[in-house]
Design an enzyme around this catalytic site. Structure first.
Site, short mmCIF file in Angstrom:
data_model
loop_
_atom_site.label_atom_id
_atom_site.label_comp_id
_atom_site.label_asym_id
_atom_site.label_seq_id
_atom_site.Cartn_x
_atom_site.Cartn_y
_atom_site.Cartn_z
N THR A 70 45.08 38.92 47.27
CA THR A 70 44.78 37.82 46.34
C THR A 70 43.79 36.84 46.99
O THR A 70 42.84 36.39 46.34
CB THR A 70 46.08 37.10 45.95
OG1 THR A 70 46.96 38.07 45.34
CG2 THR A 70 45.83 35.95 45.00
N GLN A 179 44.03 49.08 45.95
CA GLN A 179 44.76 50.33 45.68
C GLN A 179 43.99 51.57 46.14
O GLN A 179 44.53 52.68 46.11
CB GLN A 179 45.07 50.46 44.18
CG GLN A 179 46.03 49.41 43.66
CD GLN A 179 47.46 49.56 44.18
OE1 GLN A 179 47.82 50.56 44.81
NE2 GLN A 179 48.28 48.55 43.93
N SER A 199 44.36 45.08 51.21
CA SER A 199 45.64 44.40 51.48
C SER A 199 46.53 45.34 52.28
O SER A 199 46.65 46.53 51.94
CB SER A 199 46.30 44.04 50.16
OG SER A 199 47.57 43.49 50.38
N HIS A 201 49.90 45.54 52.74
CA HIS A 201 51.23 46.01 52.35
C HIS A 201 51.20 47.20 51.40
O HIS A 201 52.25 47.75 51.07
CB HIS A 201 52.09 44.86 51.82
CG HIS A 201 51.73 44.32 50.47
ND1 HIS A 201 52.47 44.60 49.35
CD2 HIS A 201 50.73 43.51 50.06
CE1 HIS A 201 51.95 43.98 48.31
NE2 HIS A 201 50.89 43.30 48.72
N THR A 237 44.71 29.94 63.41
CA THR A 237 45.13 30.84 64.49
C THR A 237 45.48 32.21 63.91
O THR A 237 46.23 32.30 62.93
CB THR A 237 46.34 30.23 65.25
OG1 THR A 237 45.93 28.96 65.75
CG2 THR A 237 46.77 31.12 66.40
N CYS A 323 54.06 43.39 32.47
CA CYS A 323 54.63 43.69 31.17
C CYS A 323 55.90 42.90 30.99
O CYS A 323 56.88 43.12 31.68
CB CYS A 323 54.95 45.18 31.07
SG CYS A 323 55.62 45.64 29.49
N1 PLP Z 1 44.48 43.80 43.61
C1 PLP Z 1 45.19 44.87 43.25
C2 PLP Z 1 44.48 45.99 42.55
C3 PLP Z 1 46.56 44.94 43.50
O1 PLP Z 1 47.25 46.01 43.11
C4 PLP Z 1 47.18 43.85 44.15
C5 PLP Z 1 48.64 43.85 44.39
O2 PLP Z 1 49.41 44.41 43.63
C6 PLP Z 1 46.39 42.75 44.53
C7 PLP Z 1 45.05 42.76 44.24
C8 PLP Z 1 46.98 41.58 45.22
O3 PLP Z 1 47.25 41.90 46.57
P1 PLP Z 1 48.28 41.02 47.40
O4 PLP Z 1 49.64 41.35 46.89
O5 PLP Z 1 48.08 41.46 48.82
O6 PLP Z 1 47.91 39.61 47.19
#
Ligand code: PLP
Length: 377
Positions: A70, A179, A199, A201, A237, A323
């Site tokens: 994000t 993704q 990202s 995670h 940091t 949803c």
């Molecule tokens: N963009 C996409 C396509 C995502 O699937 C996600 C998370 O689901 C994000 C951005 C946001 O990533 P984060 O959860 O690391 O902020």
């Protein structure tokens, strides 16, 4: 527990967890400290950046660590508009972006920017010709994700770069590759993008770490002002534990990349064929171009109810990222498919750990839920 919602987040791999633990409890030094231990932490940071760059296929100096996808998306958008502020206020994006792109753009539309949204076809694909037609001499940003998080479709980012070049328009090209990272083959250079978000995670690193690729030579406004870390672009940091974990997760994924891709694709194919065989009334909304995401629907069965009933049986899948309250997510809605179909959509997403047996359990549970509903009528 059966977890088939890996587009939402993934289990941290042991190597990443161990790397984080060591960075927190042993090598916990501040990379900016001048004594030898600090220099060691700075060296580790350099090495982790090189690992993430290798996973992305770019130069280490093109990788700036962020806290999440994000943050990367928001920063890329703001910085691209600042970069183009003397050239125009028109933005092109798609109707199926993640909220991390759509929400900042919605706020910008209220500040005098004009946003053109490209709509997908019923399968969730974006026509590159539509993008070429949308470009204008005052277009300063094109933001198009690489893999859609609810449909698993691949968007024509490379074609977008070519169209921008051909039109001679001043737009910077950003792609949200959250993704796509490690799951579909690409390099930022190959795609021709200026900015690209990832990202941690989603690839078995912990939450709280991501990165923005910034093409070498592109001068961007810093996200924050402060102590000069991350080349002065994103000071603070450095979160050394999360960065160490991200690098470890990237290393493991790169070492097994072909096997992981093949395993996820086989598991997804197994799920889709068992679903279609067991539930003739079911619809495959999107088989997904990427190996790890697909969307199916049981028309007449609201997704929220299905997610709850599956959860009661220890199975985690998603109804899409947004949803709720009886409305299909903006992504599914944008495909223009029939409403009954859209209200029953489930996103099923896989990790390399997912198994065909888990898919069978999910399909059996869906069959039972659907038979119980029919019997109750
Ligand atoms: N963009 C996409 C396509 C995502 O699937 C996600 C998370 O689901 C994000 C951005 C946001 O990533 P984060 O959860 O690391 O902020």
């Amino acid at each position: 527990m059966i977890y088939l919602d890996n587009a939402a987040t993934t289990r941290v791999c042991p190597e990443a967890a161990q790397a984080a633990l060591a960075a927190m409890t042993e090598d916990f030094w501040n990379p900016s400290s001048r004594y030898a231990a600090g220099a060691g932490a700075a060296e580790a940071l350099r090495s982790h950046r090189a690992t993430v760059a290798a996973a992305l296929g770019c130069l280490p100096e093109e990788v700036v660590f962020t806290s999440c996808g994000t943050e990367g998306d928001n920063w890329a958008i703001q910085a691209a508009l600042e970069h183009g502020k003397r050239k125009g206020r028109h933005i092109v994006t798609t109707a199926i972006e993640h909220a991390a792109v759509l929400e900042p753009l919605r706020a910008l539309a209220g500040q005098g920017y004009e946003v053109t949204y490209l709509r997908p076809d019923r399968q969730g694909h974006i026509d590159p010709a539509g993008l070429a037609a949308a470009l204008r001499p005052d277009t300063v940003l094109v933001s198009m994700m690489l893999v859609n998080n609810e449909l698993g479709t691949i968007l024509p980012v490379k074609a977008a770069a070519e169209a921008i070049r051909a039109a001679g328009c001043p737009a910077l090209l950003h792609t949200d590759a959250v993704q796509a990272f490690l799951k579909v083959p690409f390099t930022p250079k190959d795609l021709g993008v200026d900015l690209l978000t990832i990202s941690g995670h989603k690839v078995r690193a912990p939450k709280g770490i991501g990165a923005l690729y910034i093409r070498k030579g592109l001068k961007l406004k810093p996200l924050l002002l402060g102590g000069g870390q991350e080349g002065g672009l994103r000071p603070g940091t450095e979160p050394t534990a999360q960065i160490a974990a991200l690098a470890a997760a990237c290393r493991v994924w790169m070492d097994h990349r072909e096997a992981y891709t093949e395993r996820m694709r086989e598991t997804k194919d197994h799920f889709l064929s068992s679903f279609s065989a067991a539930l003739p009334q079911g619809v495959v909304v999107s088989p997904g171009d990427a190996p790890h995401i697909c969307a199916v629907s049981l028309p007449g069965y609201p997704s929220e109810m299905l997610v709850r009933e599956l959860s009661d049986r220890g199975i985690c899948v998603s109804s899409g990222s947004a949803c709720h309250r009886g409305k299909p997510s903006h992504v599914f809605a944008a495909t223009g498919r029939p409403k009954g179909e859209l209200l029953g959509v489930l996103r099923v997403s896989f990790s390399p750990e997912s198994t065909p047996a888990e898919c069978d359990t999910l399909v059996n549970a869906l069959s039972e839920i659907s038979s119980a509903r029919v019997a109750a009528r």
